[in-house]
Write a protein that holds these residues in place. Sequence first.
Motif, short mmCIF file in Angstrom:
data_model
loop_
_atom_site.label_atom_id
_atom_site.label_comp_id
_atom_site.label_asym_id
_atom_site.label_seq_id
_atom_site.Cartn_x
_atom_site.Cartn_y
_atom_site.Cartn_z
N GLY A 111 33.30 -88.02 -21.04
CA GLY A 111 32.02 -87.37 -21.31
C GLY A 111 31.31 -86.96 -20.04
O GLY A 111 31.94 -86.71 -19.01
N ALA A 115 24.57 -88.25 -18.40
CA ALA A 115 24.09 -87.94 -19.76
C ALA A 115 22.96 -88.89 -20.15
O ALA A 115 22.90 -90.02 -19.66
CB ALA A 115 25.25 -88.09 -20.75
N VAL A 117 22.58 -90.36 -22.99
CA VAL A 117 23.04 -91.42 -23.90
C VAL A 117 24.39 -91.97 -23.39
O VAL A 117 25.31 -91.21 -23.08
CB VAL A 117 23.18 -90.89 -25.34
N LEU A 119 27.33 -94.61 -24.61
CA LEU A 119 27.84 -95.37 -25.75
C LEU A 119 28.98 -96.29 -25.28
O LEU A 119 29.88 -95.83 -24.57
CB LEU A 119 28.34 -94.42 -26.84
N LEU A 147 28.39 -88.66 -34.49
CA LEU A 147 27.41 -88.37 -33.43
C LEU A 147 26.99 -86.90 -33.44
O LEU A 147 25.84 -86.57 -33.12
CB LEU A 147 27.97 -88.77 -32.06
N LEU A 152 24.79 -85.18 -30.70
CA LEU A 152 25.39 -85.84 -29.52
C LEU A 152 26.87 -85.48 -29.42
O LEU A 152 27.59 -85.55 -30.41
CB LEU A 152 25.27 -87.36 -29.66
N SER A 153 27.28 -85.14 -28.21
CA SER A 153 28.72 -84.90 -28.01
C SER A 153 29.11 -85.20 -26.57
O SER A 153 28.28 -85.07 -25.66
CB SER A 153 29.09 -83.45 -28.34
N ARG A 154 30.36 -85.61 -26.43
CA ARG A 154 30.83 -85.94 -25.08
C ARG A 154 31.03 -84.70 -24.21
O ARG A 154 31.30 -84.80 -23.04
CB ARG A 154 32.07 -86.84 -25.12
N ASN A 157 26.14 -84.18 -23.82
CA ASN A 157 25.02 -85.08 -23.54
C ASN A 157 25.34 -86.56 -23.76
O ASN A 157 24.44 -87.36 -23.96
CB ASN A 157 23.82 -84.69 -24.42
N LEU A 158 26.59 -86.90 -23.68
CA LEU A 158 27.01 -88.28 -24.00
C LEU A 158 28.09 -88.75 -23.04
O LEU A 158 29.02 -87.99 -22.72
CB LEU A 158 27.57 -88.27 -25.44
N ILE A 160 30.85 -91.91 -22.82
CA ILE A 160 31.45 -92.97 -23.65
C ILE A 160 32.31 -93.88 -22.77
O ILE A 160 33.06 -93.40 -21.91
CB ILE A 160 32.34 -92.35 -24.76
N LEU A 274 18.04 -83.24 -26.50
CA LEU A 274 19.50 -83.23 -26.42
C LEU A 274 20.05 -81.84 -26.18
O LEU A 274 21.09 -81.67 -25.53
CB LEU A 274 20.10 -83.83 -27.70
#
Length: 278
Positions: A111, A115, A117, A119, A147, A152-154, A157-158, A160, A274
């Motif tokens: 990701g 970002a 967020v 996870l 998500l 939300l997506s890698r 904005n993410l 992981i 986001l």
Amino acid sequence: MRAMDAGIAPTDAARALLAFWRAAGVDMDEAEAIFTGSAPARAPSAPVREALRPPAAPRLKRPTPSPDAPVETARALAAAAKTIPELQAAVEKFDGCALKATARNTAFSDGIVGAPVLLLGEAPGKDEDEQGKPFVGRSGQLLDRMLAQIGLSRQSNLLISNTIYWRPPGNRDPTQGEIVACFPFVERLIELSQPKLLLLTGKAAAHTVLKREDGVMKLRGRRLLYNPEGLPAPVNAMVMLHPAYLLRQPQQKRLAWMDLLAAETWLKELGVDLSAHS
Ligand code: URA
């Protein structure tokens, strides 16, 4: 034991032998005294004993392996990393988690660095081990779809990651030692990421990070704080149901949906846009 003590009288042959050696010029006083019981038998004097004893082997000071050694190494490596790519390099260099020996790849993160967020899941499975990325198998695909419902997506904005970076053989649960060995990197990832929201999927991630024993059903969807000593500012955290659990219990997706909506509302209240990270 001396001959006299044993009640054995010196024989004529022995006397003759003593006399023979004396006649040959050998000092036989001590031998005769011992033999006849008129002198206490002595242990060889100290220098003789020393001479008989093999030289002492030099004592090697072997460092006693401490059970904390891998954790200390992990802490030092994590602390030295000033960026997330440096942290990834440190994890790849770390040999203190036995799982690395059986894994094909290190699955550290996927990701966007920076970002809003972050996870965290538990540990890589077969697909993650093959590709060297977290959450790329069936549960990862479900996670991506869930998500995406709240934007939300890698890809945008993410970030992981996991609390363990190497696949446990046969997907067994990681041991406490494996969790503890990896944890300094997890802490450092959170510190370096400074996420607006930390999402923890499943019981293992929630317990490892939050140090709470409550069940995931009690923790999920609530506004929590990750606030260990030394962190400059507390981090907002929310626990979600693990996608692998939702694959097994699809009727629980309803709860997961409620948690996603709770996360979305919280992000909005925090002023996280986001779409700005798309
Ligand atoms: N489950 C996890 O917790 N993490 C992964 O990366 C894959 C499955």
